[in-house]
Write a protein that holds these residues in place. Structure first.
Motif, short mmCIF file in Angstrom:
data_model
loop_
_atom_site.label_atom_id
_atom_site.label_comp_id
_atom_site.label_asym_id
_atom_site.label_seq_id
_atom_site.Cartn_x
_atom_site.Cartn_y
_atom_site.Cartn_z
N LEU A 31 0.84 -1.19 0.00
CA LEU A 31 0.00 0.00 0.00
C LEU A 31 0.88 1.24 0.00
O LEU A 31 1.98 1.25 0.53
N ALA A 32 0.35 2.30 -0.59
CA ALA A 32 1.09 3.56 -0.60
C ALA A 32 1.13 4.13 0.81
O ALA A 32 0.27 3.85 1.65
N ASP A 33 2.14 4.91 1.08
CA ASP A 33 2.30 5.54 2.38
C ASP A 33 1.11 6.47 2.63
O ASP A 33 0.83 7.35 1.81
N PRO A 34 0.38 6.32 3.76
CA PRO A 34 -0.80 7.16 3.98
C PRO A 34 -0.44 8.63 4.12
O PRO A 34 -1.27 9.49 3.87
N ALA A 35 0.79 8.95 4.51
CA ALA A 35 1.17 10.35 4.62
C ALA A 35 1.28 11.00 3.24
O ALA A 35 1.08 12.19 3.09
N GLN A 36 1.61 10.21 2.22
CA GLN A 36 1.73 10.74 0.87
C GLN A 36 0.39 10.79 0.15
O GLN A 36 0.26 11.47 -0.85
N LYS A 37 -0.57 10.05 0.64
CA LYS A 37 -1.88 10.03 0.00
C LYS A 37 -2.56 11.39 0.20
O LYS A 37 -2.71 11.87 1.31
N ARG A 38 -2.94 12.00 -0.89
CA ARG A 38 -3.57 13.31 -0.81
C ARG A 38 -4.99 13.19 -1.34
O ARG A 38 -5.21 12.73 -2.46
N ALA A 39 -5.93 13.62 -0.55
CA ALA A 39 -7.32 13.55 -0.96
C ALA A 39 -7.62 14.66 -1.95
O ALA A 39 -7.22 15.80 -1.77
N SER A 40 -8.31 14.31 -3.01
CA SER A 40 -8.68 15.33 -3.98
C SER A 40 -9.93 16.06 -3.47
O SER A 40 -10.77 15.47 -2.79
N PRO A 41 -10.05 17.33 -3.79
CA PRO A 41 -11.23 18.06 -3.31
C PRO A 41 -12.50 17.59 -3.99
O PRO A 41 -12.50 17.19 -5.15
N ASN A 42 -13.57 17.65 -3.25
CA ASN A 42 -14.88 17.25 -3.76
C ASN A 42 -15.42 18.36 -4.67
O ASN A 42 -15.61 19.49 -4.23
N PRO A 43 -15.67 18.07 -5.95
CA PRO A 43 -16.12 19.14 -6.86
C PRO A 43 -17.49 19.70 -6.50
O PRO A 43 -17.76 20.87 -6.75
N PHE A 44 -18.35 18.91 -5.88
CA PHE A 44 -19.66 19.41 -5.49
C PHE A 44 -19.54 20.43 -4.36
O PHE A 44 -20.27 21.42 -4.32
N ILE A 45 -18.62 20.19 -3.45
CA ILE A 45 -18.40 21.15 -2.36
C ILE A 45 -17.81 22.44 -2.90
O ILE A 45 -18.18 23.54 -2.46
N ILE A 46 -16.93 22.34 -3.88
CA ILE A 46 -16.36 23.54 -4.50
C ILE A 46 -17.46 24.35 -5.17
O ILE A 46 -17.52 25.58 -5.02
N VAL A 47 -18.37 23.68 -5.88
CA VAL A 47 -19.48 24.38 -6.53
C VAL A 47 -20.38 25.03 -5.48
O VAL A 47 -20.85 26.16 -5.68
N LEU A 48 -20.60 24.35 -4.36
CA LEU A 48 -21.43 24.95 -3.31
C LEU A 48 -20.77 26.18 -2.70
O LEU A 48 -21.44 27.16 -2.38
N TRP A 49 -19.45 26.15 -2.53
CA TRP A 49 -18.75 27.33 -2.02
C TRP A 49 -18.84 28.49 -3.00
O TRP A 49 -19.02 29.65 -2.60
N VAL A 50 -18.73 28.20 -4.29
CA VAL A 50 -18.86 29.26 -5.30
C VAL A 50 -20.28 29.83 -5.30
O VAL A 50 -20.48 31.05 -5.36
#
Length: 119
Positions: A31-50
């Protein structure tokens, strides 16, 4: 040998302090190192913020424009009907924007709490 017992056999290493390291299996990639795993932003939340920023920006603009029109003539010369509509809908637009802000902040708090280990 292909059975469920022998497929799960792996080698377990022990570090210098005697702590067990994760098992190594030749059939399962590491498995990849969990510290290197980066969560991608949720596009629906970005649209709600806009949308939230648009609602609040429009609400504050409409409030100042309607209040200025009531005080006297302005540079935009809005009609009485437009001023009435702006003054009628502005409180609901601002309330919707504030409620959306509160809901998004609550969502972010829940997501942040899920990522933290329980102590």
């Amino acid at each position: 040998m292909k059975d469920h017992v022998h497929e799960h056999i792996g080698f377990r290493e022990i570090d210098e302090d005697g702590n067990a390291l994760p098992a190594v299996s030749p059939h399962v990639p590491e498995l990849a190192d969990p510290a290197q795993k980066r969560a991608s932003p949720n596009p629906f939340i970005i649209v709600l913020w806009v949308l939230d920023a648009g609602l609040l920006g429009f609400g504050f603009w409409a409030l100042t424009e309607a209040a200025a029109a009531m005080a006297g003539p302005t540079q935009f010369n809005t009609s009485a009907q437009l001023s009435f509509m702006l003054m009628s809908y502005t409180p609901y637009v601002l309330l919707g924007g504030l409620l959306l802000t509160a809901a998004l902040l609550f969502w972010h708090a829940v997501q942040w709490q899920r990522k933290r280990p329980a102590s």
